[in-house]
Design a protein around this motif. Structure first.
Motif, PDB file in Angstrom:
ATOM      1  N   ARG A 113      21.465   3.620  13.280  1.00 44.45           N
ATOM      2  CA  ARG A 113      22.572   2.442  13.358  1.00 44.45           C
ATOM      3  C   ARG A 113      23.053   2.325  12.049  1.00 44.45           C
ATOM      4  N   LEU A 114      22.383   2.913  10.834  1.00 42.49           N
ATOM      5  CA  LEU A 114      22.886   2.783   9.803  1.00 42.49           C
ATOM      6  C   LEU A 114      23.735   4.045   9.527  1.00 42.49           C
ATOM      7  N   ARG A 115      24.574   2.806   8.776  1.00 41.66           N
ATOM      8  CA  ARG A 115      26.174   4.141   8.822  1.00 41.66           C
ATOM      9  C   ARG A 115      26.171   4.418   6.498  1.00 41.66           C
ATOM     10  N   PRO A 116      26.103   5.932   6.311  1.00 36.94           N
ATOM     11  CA  PRO A 116      26.965   6.203   5.249  1.00 36.94           C
ATOM     12  C   PRO A 116      27.401   5.515   4.684  1.00 36.94           C
ATOM     13  N   VAL A 117      27.383   4.789   3.520  1.00 34.81           N
ATOM     14  CA  VAL A 117      27.785   4.287   2.658  1.00 34.81           C
ATOM     15  C   VAL A 117      28.640   5.064   0.903  1.00 34.81           C
ATOM     16  N   ILE A 118      29.455   5.097   1.211  1.00 36.07           N
ATOM     17  CA  ILE A 118      30.478   5.220  -0.238  1.00 36.07           C
ATOM     18  C   ILE A 118      30.306   3.762  -1.261  1.00 36.07           C
ATOM     19  N   ASN A 119      29.277   4.350  -2.155  1.00 36.12           N
ATOM     20  CA  ASN A 119      29.231   3.549  -3.204  1.00 36.12           C
ATOM     21  C   ASN A 119      30.185   3.621  -4.370  1.00 36.12           C
ATOM     22  N   ALA A 120      31.114   3.054  -4.152  1.00 40.40           N
ATOM     23  CA  ALA A 120      32.062   2.657  -5.396  1.00 40.40           C
ATOM     24  C   ALA A 120      32.542   0.906  -6.242  1.00 40.40           C
ATOM     25  N   THR A 121      30.743   0.971  -6.186  1.00 38.22           N
ATOM     26  CA  THR A 121      30.396  -0.321  -7.366  1.00 38.22           C
ATOM     27  C   THR A 121      30.444  -0.077  -8.358  1.00 38.22           C
ATOM     28  N   GLY A 122      29.671   1.379  -9.019  1.00 37.87           N
ATOM     29  CA  GLY A 122      29.511   1.673 -10.050  1.00 37.87           C
ATOM     30  C   GLY A 122      27.822   1.176 -10.601  1.00 37.87           C
ATOM     31  N   VAL A 123      27.360   0.443  -9.312  1.00 42.34           N
ATOM     32  CA  VAL A 123      26.035   0.452  -9.822  1.00 42.34           C
ATOM     33  C   VAL A 123      24.800   1.511  -9.073  1.00 42.34           C
ATOM     34  N   VAL A 124      24.262   2.060 -10.328  1.00 42.37           N
ATOM     35  CA  VAL A 124      23.845   3.528  -9.853  1.00 42.37           C
ATOM     36  C   VAL A 124      22.521   3.180  -8.557  1.00 42.37           C
ATOM     37  N   ILE A 125      21.962   2.125  -8.995  1.00 41.98           N
ATOM     38  CA  ILE A 125      20.549   2.026  -8.360  1.00 41.98           C
ATOM     39  C   ILE A 125      20.389   0.860  -7.093  1.00 41.98           C
ATOM     40  N   HIS A 126      20.807   0.845  -6.353  1.00 44.29           N
ATOM     41  CA  HIS A 126      21.926  -0.424  -5.690  1.00 44.29           C
ATOM     42  C   HIS A 126      20.952   0.157  -4.561  1.00 44.29           C
ATOM     43  N   THR A 127      20.552  -2.071  -4.729  1.00 39.83           N
ATOM     44  CA  THR A 127      19.013  -1.870  -3.602  1.00 39.83           C
ATOM     45  C   THR A 127      19.384  -2.166  -1.830  1.00 39.83           C
ATOM     46  N   ASN A 128      20.332  -3.386  -1.652  1.00 42.94           N
ATOM     47  CA  ASN A 128      21.267  -2.575  -0.852  1.00 42.94           C
ATOM     48  C   ASN A 128      22.049  -1.868   0.170  1.00 42.94           C
ATOM     49  N   LEU A 129      22.122  -0.727  -0.918  1.00 49.37           N
ATOM     50  CA  LEU A 129      22.397   0.567  -0.099  1.00 49.37           C
ATOM     51  C   LEU A 129      21.497   1.678  -0.182  1.00 49.37           C
ATOM     52  N   GLY A 130      20.085   1.275  -0.050  1.00 45.86           N
ATOM     53  CA  GLY A 130      18.726   1.901  -0.164  1.00 45.86           C
ATOM     54  C   GLY A 130      18.227   2.643  -1.408  1.00 45.86           C
TER      55      GLY A 130
END
Length: 476
Positions: A113-130
């Motif tokens: 159920r984990l969904r791939p996410v495109i990280n467009a925040t500019g935060v490289v090591i994003h804890t909420n995105l793994g």
């Protein structure tokens, strides 16, 4: 309607019920009905459109569904079948559309159920995105390790071998100042194992300014106290001197601990004892010096001059350093211990080491991270601002919006306050929700009343899907 069964035989009553109905003596007393289960589906009129919905067993027997069951699992596929039927029952689709809707669901279906996410925040090591995204080499290694592998086997002799030999060798090659290496399941586990193996039941001396709280509310004092060691706090929040450590050392001292406060900075009137100073003190009193780095850099990075690294810490005299594998190292979730062989061996042979050991998938991914090409983390950290501007311009030209300066961040508690100059496309704030709920899901940054889409952490190969996702969100 749904029915769960039907009754057979004459009605039966308890004794009192029969007398009340005037039937006493005419019917044998029985306590239960005979019960025969039947289908849960009650036939409907042929005029009811729901009667045209394909049967569950028919759908499950189709070749596409059988193939999907092998990929996704029978229970998952059955849920998708029922979901498609329910949409027809509620009038969302025509009954004849059920097979096509089901086919689309099966094609998009995932085993997690984990969904791939495109990280467009500019935060490289994003804890909420793994945290760190794995490199292509690490992904290949994970796939190779999914089956049977020689994780604890010497194929030449057919006998048991030391666990994680290849990952250990890769760590030692990346940090030659270390005599030995150990991999566990995360950074906190590496620190807990070090304090347990080296100072259980004894005191650990640590500066008050380094008693940090890490993610999800976990606090360093509580973490160490759980190991059975006792914290001996010295100094103050902003200033701790070498003499503070020296005054605290006694016969019950098990170790000196220095922690890098990676997720905050204290500026102004500050002071801290250096690793080389603590090394001399620890050597004099024959106690180990543990240095927790957190971020996972093996060598200095000019982009992050204030971020400590394992090579420098060991060179300054640390007996063992602990760090995470999924932060600046750019690998999988793992805890790393590097240092003197005698110290690391004490950790590796402690009973707790078994409980926190890394699995074969993490070991394979870590090895590939260390021996393979530049990681996505390194690429995003060192992205060329001019190239980021060109990509942002291309996105704005395709979707509209304004290109604005935007500083990225390291994230994951690394290099707090260090800006990573770049650019973002500014869109209406309400675009953010549509982006998050789209397919693919995109996580932008919401700041100052705007939705900011930063390409720093987006691989260039995903610029097309990102553009399409933004266009769909704006049209939502």
């Amino acid at each position: 309607m749904e029915a769960s069964g039907f009754l057979v035989g004459p009605p039966v009553f308890k004794t009192g019920e029969a007398e009340h109905l005037g039937l006493a003596g005419s019917i044998p007393v029985r306590l239960r009905h005979s019960y025969i289960p039947c289908s849960t589906e009650v036939p409907m009129s042929s005029q009811d459109p729901r009667s045209r919905i394909p049967r569950t067993d028919t759908l499950l027997a189709s070749p596409a569904v059988v193939d999907a069951s092998a990929r996704l699992g029978a229970d998952t596929v059955r849920r998708l079948v029922i979901a498609a039927q329910e949409r027809a029952r509620h009038g969302e689709i025509e009954p004849e559309q059920v097979p096509d809707v089901l086919a689309q669901s099966l094609q998009a279906g995932r085993a997690t159920r984990l969904r791939p996410v495109i990280n467009a925040t500019g935060v490289v090591i994003h804890t909420n995105l793994g945290r760190a995204p794995l490199s292509a080499a690490a992904v290949d290694a994970v796939q190779a390790a999914a089956g049977y592998v020689d994780v604890e086997l010497d194929l030449a002799t057919g006998t048991r071998s030391k666990r994680g030999v290849a990952a250990r060798a890769a760590l030692l090659a990346g940090c030659p100042d270390a005599e030995e290496a150990l991999v566990v399941n995360n950074g906190a586990a590496a620190l807990v194992l070090a304090t347990t193996a080296l100072a259980q039941g004894r005191e650990i001396i640590v500066s008050r300014g380094e008693l940090i709280e890490i993610g999800a509310g976990f606090r360093l004092p509580d973490l160490i106290a759980s190991t059975g060691a006792r914290l001996r706090e010295v100094g103050t929040t902003n200033r701790t001197h070498l003499k503070d450590y020296a005054s605290a050392i006694g016969p019950d001292t098990g170790a000196i601990l220095k922690v890098h406060p990676s997720n905050f900075r204290v500026d102004g009137f500050t002071s801290a004892a250096a690793i080389d100073e603590l090394h001399d003190l620890a050597t004099q009193h024959e106690v180990p010096l543990i240095v927790d780095l957190g971020s996972g850099l093996l060598a200095p990075d000019p982009l992050l001059p204030d971020e400590p690294d394992a090579t420098s810490a060991l060179g300054a005299g640390a007996d063992v350093v602990t760090a995470s594998g999924d932060k600046l190292l750019g690998g999988p979730q793992a805890g790393i211990a590097l240092g003197r062989k005698a110290i690391v061996d004490r950790m590796a042979t402690h009973p707790l080491a078994r409980a926190v050991r890394a699995d074969k998938v993490a070991l394979a991914a870590l090895e590939a991270t260390l021996t393979g090409p530049a990681t996505p983390t390194a690429t995003a950290l060192h992205a060329d601002p001019d190239r980021l501007r060109a990509r942002a311009d291309a996105l704005a030209a395709a979707v509209g919006g304004e290109v604005v300066p935007h500083d990225g961040r390291v994230g994951g508690g690394g290099a707090p306050g260090v800006p990573l100059p770049g650019w973002a496309v500014s869109l209406p704030e309400n675009t953010a929700a549509a982006l998050r709920l789209g397919d693919p899901a995109v996580l932008p940054r919401v700041h100052g009343g705007a939705c900011l889409v930063d390409p720093r952490c987006v691989p260039e190969s995903e610029d097309g899907p990102l553009t399409a996702a933004v266009q769909a969100a704006l049209a939502h």
